[in-house]
Design an enzyme around this catalytic site. Structure first.
Site, PDB file in Angstrom:
ATOM      1  N   PRO A   1     -60.980 -43.092   8.785  1.00 35.06           N
ATOM      2  CA  PRO A   1     -61.288 -42.315   9.968  1.00 35.06           C
ATOM      3  C   PRO A   1     -62.521 -41.439   9.823  1.00 35.06           C
ATOM      4  O   PRO A   1     -62.589 -40.577   8.965  1.00 35.06           O
ATOM      5  CB  PRO A   1     -60.035 -41.475  10.188  1.00 35.06           C
ATOM      6  CG  PRO A   1     -59.301 -41.508   8.908  1.00 35.06           C
ATOM      7  CD  PRO A   1     -59.693 -42.740   8.200  1.00 35.06           C
ATOM      8  N   GLU A   2     -63.502 -41.696  10.676  1.00 35.98           N
ATOM      9  CA  GLU A   2     -64.639 -40.806  10.836  1.00 35.98           C
ATOM     10  C   GLU A   2     -64.533 -40.277  12.266  1.00 35.98           C
ATOM     11  O   GLU A   2     -63.493 -40.417  12.894  1.00 35.98           O
ATOM     12  CB  GLU A   2     -65.946 -41.559  10.552  1.00 35.98           C
ATOM     13  CG  GLU A   2     -65.972 -42.123   9.119  1.00 35.98           C
ATOM     14  CD  GLU A   2     -67.254 -42.833   8.742  1.00 35.98           C
ATOM     15  OE1 GLU A   2     -68.304 -42.533   9.338  1.00 35.98           O
ATOM     16  OE2 GLU A   2     -67.204 -43.697   7.839  1.00 35.98           O
TER      17      GLU A   2
ATOM     18  N   ARG B   1     -52.515 -42.457   0.904  1.00 40.02           N
ATOM     19  CA  ARG B   1     -53.240 -41.909  -0.260  1.00 40.02           C
ATOM     20  C   ARG B   1     -53.217 -40.386  -0.310  1.00 40.02           C
ATOM     21  O   ARG B   1     -53.782 -39.788  -1.215  1.00 40.02           O
ATOM     22  CB  ARG B   1     -54.687 -42.408  -0.262  1.00 40.02           C
ATOM     23  CG  ARG B   1     -54.751 -43.904  -0.548  1.00 40.02           C
ATOM     24  CD  ARG B   1     -56.148 -44.475  -0.374  1.00 40.02           C
ATOM     25  NE  ARG B   1     -56.039 -45.816   0.190  1.00 40.02           N
ATOM     26  CZ  ARG B   1     -57.069 -46.560   0.559  1.00 40.02           C
ATOM     27  NH1 ARG B   1     -58.298 -46.100   0.427  1.00 40.02           N
ATOM     28  NH2 ARG B   1     -56.895 -47.747   1.051  1.00 40.02           N
TER      29      ARG B   1
ATOM     30  N   ARG C   1     -84.387 -29.648   2.652  1.00 36.47           N
ATOM     31  CA  ARG C   1     -83.487 -30.072   1.573  1.00 36.47           C
ATOM     32  C   ARG C   1     -84.141 -31.047   0.605  1.00 36.47           C
ATOM     33  O   ARG C   1     -84.769 -32.017   1.026  1.00 36.47           O
ATOM     34  CB  ARG C   1     -82.229 -30.721   2.158  1.00 36.47           C
ATOM     35  CG  ARG C   1     -81.342 -29.721   2.857  1.00 36.47           C
ATOM     36  CD  ARG C   1     -79.906 -30.127   2.721  1.00 36.47           C
ATOM     37  NE  ARG C   1     -79.039 -29.055   3.220  1.00 36.47           N
ATOM     38  CZ  ARG C   1     -77.718 -29.107   3.176  1.00 36.47           C
ATOM     39  NH1 ARG C   1     -77.126 -30.159   2.674  1.00 36.47           N
ATOM     40  NH2 ARG C   1     -77.003 -28.109   3.629  1.00 36.47           N
TER      41      ARG C   1
ATOM     42  N   HIS D   1     -44.693 -43.756   3.481  1.00 41.79           N
ATOM     43  CA  HIS D   1     -45.465 -42.556   3.124  1.00 41.79           C
ATOM     44  C   HIS D   1     -45.414 -41.516   4.238  1.00 41.79           C
ATOM     45  O   HIS D   1     -46.418 -40.915   4.595  1.00 41.79           O
ATOM     46  CB  HIS D   1     -46.898 -42.929   2.794  1.00 41.79           C
ATOM     47  CG  HIS D   1     -46.993 -43.856   1.628  1.00 41.79           C
ATOM     48  ND1 HIS D   1     -46.742 -43.450   0.336  1.00 41.79           N
ATOM     49  CD2 HIS D   1     -47.278 -45.177   1.553  1.00 41.79           C
ATOM     50  CE1 HIS D   1     -46.887 -44.482  -0.483  1.00 41.79           C
ATOM     51  NE2 HIS D   1     -47.207 -45.547   0.226  1.00 41.79           N
TER      52      HIS D   1
END
Length: 289
Positions: A2-3, A119, A162, A99
């Site tokens: 998921p983004e 996870r 940066r 889970h």
DNA sequence: CTTTTCTCCTGTATGC
DNA sequence: TGCATACAGGAGAAAA
């Protein structure tokens, strides 16, 4: 994995199925899912009971439910999906997932809400809201490219100073949020920039192009319901996204570039993988000194 | 302060 | 067949 687009799909699902309801009981299992809640998961669950869910909000990859307690106090229940987290809306009779880490039942009955995470990189937390309406643990996360508070010119100015790789900057959630490994590679492919190029060595227009493409590729993915590669990412109703069919770089090692036909390469980057076109995205010259 | 590296987790794929 | 190893990677802590 998921983004931003995937998390937004989940947020919409929560808005449809959970907002407006009152939590009757909450349950957290294991020590990890209740993040940084020192009094422990039992205390966290107890604090949620009786809260009314007013809103489902998101910034970058962070989701939160705006809760209103019986005494009127507002707090945010944060959910981060990590890389395998799922929020499922299901009948309470549905068999427990292997889970299953948290479940919420409501005063109006079924369906219930579950947090499932193989996870366990994801987690949940209860936090106070800042005056801007963002939970305190999310306050350091920069606006994402799809929200009104996003100021791309300011992001470009910060990036330009940066001395780090442009892909590293794209993944830095305190600079611009919502972009993960997949959409970073897709944005860089579209902008024809190698992720190892230093921000400070790119022109501001080039940085602007990279950010424009990041925004556009995430919008396109959102239009298709998000990206999914295996059964790990599922939206709030249990349906997978399918944007993975539209990827040009990520996971495409050995396949011809959709722009020039050169075979897409994979390189190690930040203990993970980067995919790019050797012709469209030439590596920068090696730094020395 | 800025920048980089390490660590958490478990299912799946691959190699010997 | 079985066991060991690599890999997926978001983000915060720790290190440099």
């Amino acid at each position: 994995m998921p983004e931003l687009p995937e998390v937004e799909v989940v947020r919409r699902g929560l808005a449809d199925h959970v907002v407006g309801r009152t939590i009757e009981r909450a349950e957290f299992r294991g020590a990890r899912v209740a993040r940084r809640h020192l009094p422990g998961p039992l205390d966290l669950a107890a604090r949620l009971e009786g809260n009314h869910i007013q809103e489902a909000r998101r910034r970058g990859k962070y989701l939160w439910l705006v809760l209103r307690a019986p005494d009127g106090h507002q707090q945010g229940l944060i959910a981060h999906l990590g890389m395998s987290g799922q929020l499922l809306v299901e009948p309470s009779e549905a068999p427990e997932e292997k889970h299953l880490h948290a479940r919420f039942t409501f005063a109006d009955g079924d369906p219930e809400l579950r947090f499932v995470d193989q996870r366990t990189f994801g987690g949940m937390a209860l936090a106070e809201l800042t005056p801007e309406g963002v939970p305190e643990p999310v306050a350091h996360i920069a606006p994402d490219p799809l929200e009104a508070a996003y100021d791309q010119a300011a992001v470009v100015r910060r990036m330009k100073t940066r001395d780090s790789a442009v892909k590293r900057a794209l993944l830095d959630q305190s600079l611009v949020s919502g972009v993960g490994n997949i959409y970073a590679d897709e944005a860089l492919w579209r902008a024809q920039v190698h992720g190892e190029r230093l921000c400070s060595s790119l022109t501001k227009p080039a940085l602007r192009r990279v950010l424009d493409h990041a925004r556009e590729v995430m919008l396109a993915a959102l239009g298709e319901g998000g990206t999914s590669f295996d059964a790990l990412y599922v939206n709030v109703n249990g349906a997978s996204g399918y944007f993975d069919r539209s990827l040009h770089a990520y996971g495409q090692e050995g396949r011809p570039c959709d722009r020039c036909g050169t075979l897409i390469r994979r390189e190690a980057f930040m203990n993970r993988s980067s995919f790019s076109c050797p012709h469209c995205q030439p590596r920068p010259r090696l730094r020395h000194g």
